[in-house]
Design a protein around this motif. Structure first.
Motif, PDB file in Angstrom:
ATOM      1  N   LYS A  69      15.029 -46.820 -33.291  1.00 22.48           N
ATOM      2  CA  LYS A  69      15.611 -48.104 -33.693  1.00 22.48           C
ATOM      3  C   LYS A  69      16.872 -47.805 -34.488  1.00 22.48           C
ATOM      4  CE  LYS A  69      12.133 -50.622 -32.206  1.00 22.48           C
ATOM      5  NZ  LYS A  69      12.241 -51.715 -31.230  1.00 22.48           N
ATOM      6  N   PHE A  74      19.834 -54.157 -35.176  1.00 17.81           N
ATOM      7  CA  PHE A  74      19.117 -55.126 -36.019  1.00 17.81           C
ATOM      8  C   PHE A  74      19.946 -56.393 -36.138  1.00 17.81           C
ATOM      9  CE2 PHE A  74      17.354 -57.028 -39.883  1.00 17.81           C
ATOM     10  CZ  PHE A  74      16.000 -56.923 -39.614  1.00 17.81           C
ATOM     11  N   ASP A  75      19.348 -57.503 -35.765  1.00 17.92           N
ATOM     12  CA  ASP A  75      20.036 -58.791 -35.778  1.00 17.92           C
ATOM     13  C   ASP A  75      19.837 -59.443 -37.156  1.00 17.92           C
ATOM     14  OD1 ASP A  75      20.961 -61.326 -35.396  1.00 17.92           O
ATOM     15  OD2 ASP A  75      19.693 -61.786 -33.651  1.00 17.92           O
ATOM     16  N   GLY A 109       5.945 -58.435 -37.823  1.00 15.57           N
ATOM     17  CA  GLY A 109       7.007 -58.785 -36.888  1.00 15.57           C
ATOM     18  C   GLY A 109       8.362 -59.097 -37.486  1.00 15.57           C
ATOM     19  N   VAL A 110       8.509 -58.936 -38.808  1.00 12.88           N
ATOM     20  CA  VAL A 110       9.788 -59.339 -39.426  1.00 12.88           C
ATOM     21  C   VAL A 110      10.830 -58.211 -39.459  1.00 12.88           C
ATOM     22  CG1 VAL A 110       8.831 -61.221 -40.813  1.00 12.88           C
ATOM     23  CG2 VAL A 110       8.878 -58.901 -41.759  1.00 12.88           C
ATOM     24  N   GLY A 111      10.462 -57.027 -38.943  1.00 13.69           N
ATOM     25  CA  GLY A 111      11.460 -55.958 -38.840  1.00 13.69           C
ATOM     26  C   GLY A 111      11.282 -54.830 -39.853  1.00 13.69           C
ATOM     27  N   LYS A 112      10.128 -54.759 -40.500  1.00 12.03           N
ATOM     28  CA  LYS A 112       9.905 -53.716 -41.506  1.00 12.03           C
ATOM     29  C   LYS A 112       9.990 -52.314 -40.878  1.00 12.03           C
ATOM     30  CE  LYS A 112       5.742 -55.118 -42.623  1.00 12.03           C
ATOM     31  NZ  LYS A 112       5.607 -56.202 -41.610  1.00 12.03           N
ATOM     32  N   SER A 113       9.212 -52.124 -39.800  1.00 10.46           N
ATOM     33  CA  SER A 113       9.199 -50.795 -39.171  1.00 10.46           C
ATOM     34  C   SER A 113      10.552 -50.484 -38.535  1.00 10.46           C
ATOM     35  CB  SER A 113       8.105 -50.715 -38.111  1.00 10.46           C
ATOM     36  OG  SER A 113       6.857 -50.962 -38.691  1.00 10.46           O
ATOM     37  N   HIS A 114      11.202 -51.519 -38.007  1.00 12.16           N
ATOM     38  CA  HIS A 114      12.522 -51.328 -37.403  1.00 12.16           C
ATOM     39  C   HIS A 114      13.499 -50.769 -38.440  1.00 12.16           C
ATOM     40  CE1 HIS A 114      15.762 -52.928 -34.479  1.00 12.16           C
ATOM     41  NE2 HIS A 114      16.379 -52.218 -35.406  1.00 12.16           N
ATOM     42  N   TYR A 237       9.980 -61.746 -35.479  1.00  8.64           N
ATOM     43  CA  TYR A 237      11.047 -61.666 -34.487  1.00  8.64           C
ATOM     44  C   TYR A 237      10.478 -61.792 -33.069  1.00  8.64           C
ATOM     45  CZ  TYR A 237      15.389 -60.019 -32.389  1.00  8.64           C
ATOM     46  OH  TYR A 237      16.539 -59.912 -31.656  1.00  8.64           O
ATOM     47  N   ARG A 238       9.314 -61.189 -32.865  1.00 10.63           N
ATOM     48  CA  ARG A 238       8.674 -61.262 -31.544  1.00 10.63           C
ATOM     49  C   ARG A 238       8.333 -62.698 -31.190  1.00 10.63           C
ATOM     50  NH1 ARG A 238       5.919 -55.778 -32.750  1.00 10.63           N
ATOM     51  NH2 ARG A 238       4.963 -56.883 -34.456  1.00 10.63           N
TER      52      ARG A 238
HETATM   53  P1  ADP Z   1       7.061 -55.219 -38.546  1.00  7.43           P
HETATM   54  O1  ADP Z   1       7.048 -53.748 -38.757  1.00  7.43           O
HETATM   55  O2  ADP Z   1       7.628 -55.985 -39.692  1.00  7.43           O
HETATM   56  O3  ADP Z   1       5.724 -55.753 -38.136  1.00  7.43           O
HETATM   57  P2  ADP Z   1       8.855 -54.533 -36.376  1.00  7.43           P
HETATM   58  O4  ADP Z   1       9.928 -53.851 -37.136  1.00  7.43           O
HETATM   59  O5  ADP Z   1       7.915 -53.688 -35.612  1.00  7.43           O
HETATM   60  O6  ADP Z   1       8.031 -55.527 -37.339  1.00  7.43           O
HETATM   61  O7  ADP Z   1       9.533 -55.600 -35.403  1.00  7.43           O
HETATM   62  C1  ADP Z   1       8.869 -56.088 -34.249  1.00  7.43           C
HETATM   63  C2  ADP Z   1       9.793 -55.975 -33.052  1.00  7.43           C
HETATM   64  O8  ADP Z   1      10.879 -56.881 -33.215  1.00  7.43           O
HETATM   65  C3  ADP Z   1      10.426 -54.594 -32.909  1.00  7.43           C
HETATM   66  O9  ADP Z   1      10.598 -54.325 -31.546  1.00  7.43           O
HETATM   67  C4  ADP Z   1      11.765 -54.738 -33.599  1.00  7.43           C
HETATM   68  O10 ADP Z   1      12.723 -53.847 -33.074  1.00  7.43           O
HETATM   69  C5  ADP Z   1      12.116 -56.189 -33.322  1.00  7.43           C
HETATM   70  N1  ADP Z   1      12.849 -56.824 -34.407  1.00  7.43           N
HETATM   71  C6  ADP Z   1      12.329 -57.335 -35.559  1.00  7.43           C
HETATM   72  N2  ADP Z   1      13.267 -57.912 -36.304  1.00  7.43           N
HETATM   73  C7  ADP Z   1      14.435 -57.742 -35.640  1.00  7.43           C
HETATM   74  C8  ADP Z   1      15.785 -58.140 -35.885  1.00  7.43           C
HETATM   75  N3  ADP Z   1      16.128 -58.853 -36.972  1.00  7.43           N
HETATM   76  N4  ADP Z   1      16.734 -57.785 -34.974  1.00  7.43           N
HETATM   77  C9  ADP Z   1      16.381 -57.106 -33.841  1.00  7.43           C
HETATM   78  N5  ADP Z   1      15.114 -56.733 -33.548  1.00  7.43           N
HETATM   79  C10 ADP Z   1      14.152 -57.035 -34.411  1.00  7.43           C
END
Ligand code: ADP
Ligand code: MG
Length: 262
Positions: A69, A74-75, A109-114, A237-238
């Protein structure tokens, strides 16, 4: 003096890329009338670039990241809860020199792992070592090592890298030995190496999944002493993508995912 002799010398010196491009560059130098210095500089530049590339690839492999990633992907507009300026400041990686920890908290789903893996990737690009794990995986691995009396050797995997990413803290409750192993990693990295972590639980709820308020306090005390916490609120995000595509979400799932614990 023939070119084969130079190849042999470059190879003996481990200048494999210089050796690989030698004939081509020598020909180019003659054709384009390069100075000796220009020619040497070209060979060394290519050797260095190839080495950096090899080292990056090797460190990426060792880091065991689940998916590549990037911050570019990242949007930020989709997630106004994330401070774009702060993330770009973090991407300069000065927090690693201060051995600060970085904590991403928020619902699924909010992008923590990303963001965690994107910053890890930046660190790898800058020549640092990194290792990615989930909390459950780490404690299971260390428990296994402990049972074989190999804990000291195995724990180095989590202590040595400049950056340790611990993903998914709080999804599963830990038993006492597991919580103790988590404490050991945190305590032994304290002021020595940064941890980037993600959790769906606010700090107040850590005692619950760690099963012991004293241990939770001891862990949080060390983790948070030099640290930056980024609370991400907002929509998954999903789910947002699915909603935009017109796919409906079952109401029960909606309830679970939007339950904001912060
Ligand atoms: P979390 O770890 O918070 O549960 P993830 O980081 O795994 O969430 O995000 C879930 C999916 O959505 C991943 O494929 C991630 O790349 C994508 N994603 C989440 N937020 C964004 C964002 N703001 N812009 C682009 N992709 C995002
Ligand atoms: Mg995640």
């Amino acid at each position: 003096m023939n070119i084969e002799q130079i190849h042999a010398k470059l190879d003996a010196l481990d200048l494999t890329e210089a050796s690989r491009v030698l004939a081509h560059r020598a020909e180019q130098a003659a054709k384009e009338d390069w100075s000796y210095l220009r020619f040497l500089d070209q060979l060394f530049t290519e050797e260095l670039a190839a080495r950096r590339d090899r080292s990056l690839k090797a460190r990426i492999k060792l880091a065991r990241m689940p998916a590549k990633k990037t911050l570019a992907a990242f949007d930020f507009d989709a997630q106004p809860g994330v401070d774009r300026k702060l993330i770009h400041e973090l991407a300069t990686l000065t927090f690693l020199d201060r051995t600060d920890n970085l904590c991403f908290l928020g619902p699924p789903g909010v992008g923590k792992s990303h963001l965690c893996t994107a910053l890890m990737f930046r660190a790898l690009e800058e020549g640092y070592t990194a290792y990615f794990t989930t909390l459950d995986h780490m404690v299971a691995d260390l428990k296994h090592a402990q049972a074989q009396e190999k804990l000291e050797k195995r724990i180095r995997v989590y202590l040595k890298p400049k950056v340790l990413a611990i993903d998914e803290i709080g999804y599963m409750p830990l038993d006492r030995p597991a919580a103790n192993l988590f404490f050991q990693v945190v305590a032994r990295r304290y002021e020595r190496g940064s941890i980037i972590l993600t959790s769906n639980k606010s700090y107040g709820d850590w005692a619950q999944f760690l099963g012991d308020p004293v241990l939770a306090t001891a862990i949080l005390d060390r983790l948070l002493h030099h640290s930056i916490t980024i609370n991400i609120r907002g929509e998954s995000y999903r789910l947002r993508e699915r909603r935009k595509a017109g796919i409906s979400i079952p109401p029960q799932a909606k309830e679970v995912l939007s339950a904001n614990v912060f």
